[in-house]
Write a protein that holds these residues in place. Structure first.
Motif, PDB file in Angstrom:
ATOM      1  N   ILE A 171     -31.247  72.283  92.192  1.00 33.96           N
ATOM      2  CA  ILE A 171     -30.072  72.538  93.030  1.00 33.96           C
ATOM      3  C   ILE A 171     -30.491  72.644  94.487  1.00 33.96           C
ATOM      4  CG2 ILE A 171     -28.455  74.386  93.610  1.00 33.96           C
ATOM      5  CD1 ILE A 171     -27.983  74.653  90.588  1.00 33.96           C
ATOM      6  N   THR A 173     -30.848  69.384  96.102  1.00 37.87           N
ATOM      7  CA  THR A 173     -29.689  68.494  96.105  1.00 37.87           C
ATOM      8  C   THR A 173     -28.604  68.896  97.102  1.00 37.87           C
ATOM      9  OG1 THR A 173     -30.084  68.137  93.757  1.00 37.87           O
ATOM     10  CG2 THR A 173     -27.990  67.396  94.624  1.00 37.87           C
ATOM     11  N   PHE A 174     -28.249  70.183  97.124  1.00 39.76           N
ATOM     12  CA  PHE A 174     -27.023  70.539  97.837  1.00 39.76           C
ATOM     13  C   PHE A 174     -27.294  71.090  99.227  1.00 39.76           C
ATOM     14  CE2 PHE A 174     -25.662  71.325  93.314  1.00 39.76           C
ATOM     15  CZ  PHE A 174     -25.101  70.078  93.195  1.00 39.76           C
ATOM     16  N   THR A 207      -8.582  75.030  90.481  1.00 38.80           N
ATOM     17  CA  THR A 207      -9.164  73.797  91.044  1.00 38.80           C
ATOM     18  C   THR A 207      -8.107  73.003  91.773  1.00 38.80           C
ATOM     19  OG1 THR A 207      -8.906  72.788  88.889  1.00 38.80           O
ATOM     20  CG2 THR A 207     -11.106  73.513  89.480  1.00 38.80           C
ATOM     21  N   ASN A 227      -8.483  72.078  95.534  1.00 39.97           N
ATOM     22  CA  ASN A 227      -8.514  70.678  95.960  1.00 39.97           C
ATOM     23  C   ASN A 227      -7.484  70.423  97.031  1.00 39.97           C
ATOM     24  OD1 ASN A 227     -10.605  69.437  94.746  1.00 39.97           O
ATOM     25  ND2 ASN A 227      -9.513  68.892  92.901  1.00 39.97           N
ATOM     26  N   ALA A 256      -9.705  70.047 100.432  1.00 41.27           N
ATOM     27  CA  ALA A 256     -10.170  68.668 100.554  1.00 41.27           C
ATOM     28  C   ALA A 256      -9.982  68.217 101.991  1.00 41.27           C
ATOM     29  CB  ALA A 256      -9.393  67.771  99.613  1.00 41.27           C
ATOM     30  N   PRO A 257     -10.992  67.661 102.606  1.00 41.20           N
ATOM     31  CA  PRO A 257     -10.847  67.241 104.001  1.00 41.20           C
ATOM     32  C   PRO A 257      -9.886  66.064 104.113  1.00 41.20           C
ATOM     33  CG  PRO A 257     -12.953  66.574 103.128  1.00 41.20           C
ATOM     34  CD  PRO A 257     -12.311  67.411 102.077  1.00 41.20           C
ATOM     35  N   ALA A 258      -9.133  66.050 105.213  1.00 39.60           N
ATOM     36  CA  ALA A 258      -8.191  64.955 105.434  1.00 39.60           C
ATOM     37  C   ALA A 258      -8.958  63.658 105.646  1.00 39.60           C
ATOM     38  CB  ALA A 258      -7.343  65.270 106.657  1.00 39.60           C
ATOM     39  N   THR A 259      -8.311  62.557 105.292  1.00 41.49           N
ATOM     40  CA  THR A 259      -8.947  61.268 105.532  1.00 41.49           C
ATOM     41  C   THR A 259      -9.177  61.104 107.025  1.00 41.49           C
ATOM     42  OG1 THR A 259      -7.676  60.442 103.713  1.00 41.49           O
ATOM     43  CG2 THR A 259      -8.804  58.818 105.056  1.00 41.49           C
ATOM     44  N   THR A 294      -9.296  59.685 110.534  1.00 38.04           N
ATOM     45  CA  THR A 294      -8.710  58.574 111.285  1.00 38.04           C
ATOM     46  C   THR A 294      -9.400  58.501 112.632  1.00 38.04           C
ATOM     47  OG1 THR A 294      -6.987  60.075 112.003  1.00 38.04           O
ATOM     48  CG2 THR A 294      -6.444  58.576 110.213  1.00 38.04           C
ATOM     49  N   ARG A 328      -9.523  57.313 116.500  1.00 39.66           N
ATOM     50  CA  ARG A 328      -8.588  57.049 117.581  1.00 39.66           C
ATOM     51  C   ARG A 328      -8.783  55.665 118.164  1.00 39.66           C
ATOM     52  NH1 ARG A 328      -8.136  61.812 121.951  1.00 39.66           N
ATOM     53  NH2 ARG A 328      -7.849  63.522 120.508  1.00 39.66           N
ATOM     54  N   PHE A 329     -10.012  55.299 118.412  1.00 44.58           N
ATOM     55  CA  PHE A 329     -10.245  54.083 119.188  1.00 44.58           C
ATOM     56  C   PHE A 329     -10.839  52.966 118.358  1.00 44.58           C
ATOM     57  CE2 PHE A 329     -10.642  57.724 122.063  1.00 44.58           C
ATOM     58  CZ  PHE A 329      -9.487  57.502 122.784  1.00 44.58           C
ATOM     59  N   ASP A 366     -10.077  52.088 115.216  1.00 44.51           N
ATOM     60  CA  ASP A 366      -9.075  51.356 114.448  1.00 44.51           C
ATOM     61  C   ASP A 366      -8.161  50.579 115.383  1.00 44.51           C
ATOM     62  OD1 ASP A 366     -10.158  52.410 112.266  1.00 44.51           O
ATOM     63  OD2 ASP A 366      -8.645  53.970 111.941  1.00 44.51           O
ATOM     64  N   MET A 369      -3.746  50.188 121.281  1.00 42.75           N
ATOM     65  CA  MET A 369      -4.023  51.634 121.232  1.00 42.75           C
ATOM     66  C   MET A 369      -2.746  52.395 121.551  1.00 42.75           C
ATOM     67  SD  MET A 369      -7.015  52.751 120.556  1.00 42.75           S
ATOM     68  CE  MET A 369      -7.845  51.290 121.192  1.00 42.75           C
ATOM     69  N   ALA A 380      -2.581  63.481 107.879  1.00 45.01           N
ATOM     70  CA  ALA A 380      -3.720  63.423 106.961  1.00 45.01           C
ATOM     71  C   ALA A 380      -3.271  62.821 105.638  1.00 45.01           C
ATOM     72  CB  ALA A 380      -4.264  64.819 106.740  1.00 45.01           C
ATOM     73  N   ALA A 381      -4.041  61.843 105.179  1.00 41.68           N
ATOM     74  CA  ALA A 381      -3.717  61.216 103.895  1.00 41.68           C
ATOM     75  C   ALA A 381      -4.022  62.208 102.787  1.00 41.68           C
ATOM     76  CB  ALA A 381      -4.540  59.955 103.716  1.00 41.68           C
ATOM     77  N   ALA A 424      -5.678  63.839  99.732  1.00 41.83           N
ATOM     78  CA  ALA A 424      -7.028  63.646  99.206  1.00 41.83           C
ATOM     79  C   ALA A 424      -6.954  63.028  97.816  1.00 41.83           C
ATOM     80  CB  ALA A 424      -7.749  64.983  99.137  1.00 41.83           C
ATOM     81  N   LEU A 451     -26.464  65.809  91.684  1.00 40.83           N
ATOM     82  CA  LEU A 451     -27.611  66.210  90.860  1.00 40.83           C
ATOM     83  C   LEU A 451     -28.229  64.996  90.179  1.00 40.83           C
ATOM     84  CD1 LEU A 451     -26.415  69.530  89.227  1.00 40.83           C
ATOM     85  CD2 LEU A 451     -28.269  69.231  90.823  1.00 40.83           C
ATOM     86  N   SER A 482     -30.511  63.136  92.754  1.00 42.20           N
ATOM     87  CA  SER A 482     -31.817  63.766  93.003  1.00 42.20           C
ATOM     88  C   SER A 482     -32.657  63.794  91.730  1.00 42.20           C
ATOM     89  CB  SER A 482     -31.642  65.163  93.580  1.00 42.20           C
ATOM     90  OG  SER A 482     -30.824  65.937  92.736  1.00 42.20           O
TER      91      SER A 482
END
Lengths: 408, 222
Positions: free
Chosen positions: A330, A333-334, A389, A393, A397-400, A402, A404-405, A407, B1, B10-11, B13, B26, B29
């Motif tokens: 562990i 890995t993390f 969970t 989630n 969960a982080p937003a997708t 985007t 700015r410049f 795309d 732009m 935000a899309a 997830a 895991l 590794s």
């Protein structure tokens, strides 16, 4: 006379009794010398304590090398291989280096506390190691309240960590100690709660008793370990995660996160005092892994029927090696968590799940520990876990991303 | 732009099994750990003092002087023209021309020093040398406990044979060797032609003289 006694006692020379050989030899010797009863007991206990400390200090030296080797292998490197055969003398070299380094005490440090903290940090771990049943015949100190003793002694670690942080008299150790305290206090709760289920089902706080109750096999081959029950699986996982955090292991190694706060509470320590912190950490790791094995992995019980001829303490140390390897895996890995993620995880995920193992363990006990118990307890644990969970989630969960410049 | 695009909400997830990412990590590794024991190509470490990684022909650090044949002094290609000394940006080259007792140039250096504590490994000296003499070396174990003398390379340490150059950079050395050979052949051919012409001239002169002599005799007779 004494030689004859040694030669006639067959159990003295069996492998099963090997770890207790020093203790029994000392007891016999003192008895022959005509020492009083309490002095014989005292000498025997001292010998037992020395055995445990020697075994785990040796294991610590070995682990410091194995850890580096394992991390190296995961990164496709070779690791230390210069000192001795395959680097086997590396711990010795490290020890000499640590001993010969200058011992620096900051001018603004509280001298006495600064000296005391590294001495005290290994103490709780060594005391805790004394109550763990390593084999059928090898429990250094068999206490009726072994589990309680373990946790109350284990809490002392926090005192010496904070002592180190406070006494150093500078900012990074103080910050590191504060982080360590908040982390250890937060993760002590799930650790205790997950162990409580075992106590409820066993009906005892004695660690040898808890192991003895995990004897036998289901369906002829599945060991009757607590881990292989619904509440035990959840409890074991919570215990494992909390143990990672309690022993400051990656990914919960915030108190000494070197990229942020140098080395946390150990920043102002050098030379052998630093080595003592290192040792205390590893001994704590052994102690908590040993407790986890005792509670959930059947202690010294063999994993399959027909393997009981192997001395029981070998099974214990085999399991210990596996658990420690999992810790290393562990770590390799993390990445490290952020402090708010760490806290949220403890209070919003681990503690509810640990609390749920209590009714699950109770239901398991009162529905006869059979098929019916599985039918009731699995949904009881699965449904809240699913809800948790989903919630996590959604929120975390982080937003997708985007751009700015870049795309369009 | 356009400005609206920046406000993209935000899309949602993507849903995955909880804990799947941890297990995938895991697995990665773990694969690295296991394969490091039997896959040779995974372990790229070279045990340095015992083994050395082969250096690329493009690798360069400090310059060396090339000589032909076996004698570093006689075969040195350097003519002490001092072009490299003048071109060197950090001015780490110092050359003294060797002269005979009459003060006539011997077309070879008496002193050729490169201070590698100053040299910046740019390779300009090797580029400008018109005599194929100075090239960049591949040697990298130059640490010394003598700050001044140990980092000042003289002719004895700079001179290295053409064979060494061939081993270091085969492509460049072959090209240089062939060009030099061709030049030498051309020079030899020119010299031969010159000699042949001189010989022919000589013969013609002798013939003319002989003819003149013969006609004189004839005139005498007449």
């Amino acid at each position: 006379m004494m030689l004859a006694a040694i030669q006639t006692d067959e159990s003295l020379w069996s492998l099963e009794w090997l770890p207790r050989l020093p203790q029994r030899l000392v007891e016999m010797l003192l008895h022959k010398l005509g020492a009083s009863e309490w002095f014989v007991d005292f000498g025997g206990l001292l010998a037992a304590a020395v055995t445990v400390v020697a075994v785990f200090l040796g294991a610590f030296a070995l682990l410091s090398l194995i850890e580096r080797k394992t991390l190296a292998r995961v990164q496709n490197r070779i690791g230390p291989n210069r000192a001795g055969w395959f680097g086997i003398l590396q711990p010795v070299a490290d020890g000499i280096k640590m001993l010969t380094k200058e011992d620096i005490v900051p001018a603004r440090a509280e001298k006495l506390l600064h000296l005391l903290a590294p001495i005290l940090i290994g103490l709780p771990a060594i005391l805790a190691l004394g109550v763990i049943p390593y084999g059928r015949e090898w429990t250094p100190v068999s206490l009726d309240l072994g589990l309680l003793f373990f946790f109350s002694i284990g809490a002392l670690t926090e005192v010496s960590v904070f002592m180190a942080g406070w006494a150093s008299g500078s900012k990074f150790p103080m910050l590191g100690a504060m982080r360590a305290i908040s982390q250890m206090v937060s993760y002590e709760l799930p650790l205790l709660l997950s162990a409580l289920g075992v106590v409820m089902v066993t009906g005892s706080l004695s660690l040898p008793e808890i192991v003895a109750r995990q004897e036998g096999y289901h369906l002829g081959f599945l060991p009757a370990w607590n881990l292989l029950t619904p509440w035990g699986l959840v409890g074991g996982l919570v215990f494992f995660i909390a143990a990672l955090a309690e022993s400051n292991r990656s990914p919960f190694d915030l108190p000494e996160g070197e990229s942020e706060i140098v080395a946390g509470h150990m920043t102002e320590y050098s030379g052998f005092k630093y080595a003592l912190f290192f040792m205390g950490e590893y001994l704590g790791l052994f102690a908590i892994s040993g407790l986890g094995i005792t509670l959930f992995l059947g202690g010294w019980q063999a994993p399959l029927p027909g393997l009981e001829f192997v001395p029981s303490w070998i099974w214990f140390f085999g399991k210990l090696a596996l658990v420690i390897f999992l810790f290393l895996w562990i770590r390799a890995t993390f990445p490290r968590l952020r402090i708010d993620q760490l806290m949220r995880f403890a209070w919003l995920c681990l503690i509810p799940m640990a609390l749920l193992t209590l009714p699950a363990a109770a239901i398991w006990h009162f529905t006869g520990r059979g098929f019916l118990s599985w039918v009731v307890t699995v949904p009881l644990l699965m449904i809240p876990w699913g809800i948790l969970t989903v919630i996590f989630n959604k929120r975390l969960a982080p937003a997708t991303r985007t751009y700015r410049f870049a795309d369009s | 732009m356009n400005q609206d695009k920046m406000e993209t909400p935000a899309a949602p997830a993507r849903w995955t099994w909880p804990g799947l990412g941890l297990l995938q990590g895991l697995a990665v590794s773990g694969k690295n750990f296991v394969q490091s024991f039997y896959k040779k190509e995974r372990m790229t470490t070279v045990q340095y003092p015992e083994e050395r990684a082969p250096i690329s022909p493009n690798f360069r650090n400090f310059p060396f002087l090339c000589y032909d044949g076996d004698d570093p002094k006689a075969g040195l290609r350097c003519t002490a023209c001092t072009i490299c000394e003048k071109e060197c940006p950090p001015q780490c080259i110092y050359i003294v021309l060797d002269r005979d007792e009459n003060g006539k140039s011997l077309k070879r250096p008496k002193v050729f020093d490169i201070d590698i504590s100053v040299c910046m490994n740019c390779g300009i000296c090797a580029e400008v040398c018109p005599f194929d003499s100075i090239y960049m070396d591949g040697e990298y174990e130059l640490s010394t406990d003598d700050r001044f003398g140990g980092l000042m390379l003289g002719l004895d340490r700079l001179s290295k044979s053409a064979d060494y150059h061939m081993k270091l950079r085969p492509e460049q050395a072959t090209e240089v060797m062939e060009r030099r050979k061709a030049e030498e052949e051309k020079k030899a051919a020119a010299a031969a032609a010159k000699a042949a012409k001189a010989k022919a001239d000589q013969e013609a002169k002798e013939k003319a003289a002989a003819e003149a002599g013969a006609s004189g005799e004839k005139g005498d007779e007449a």
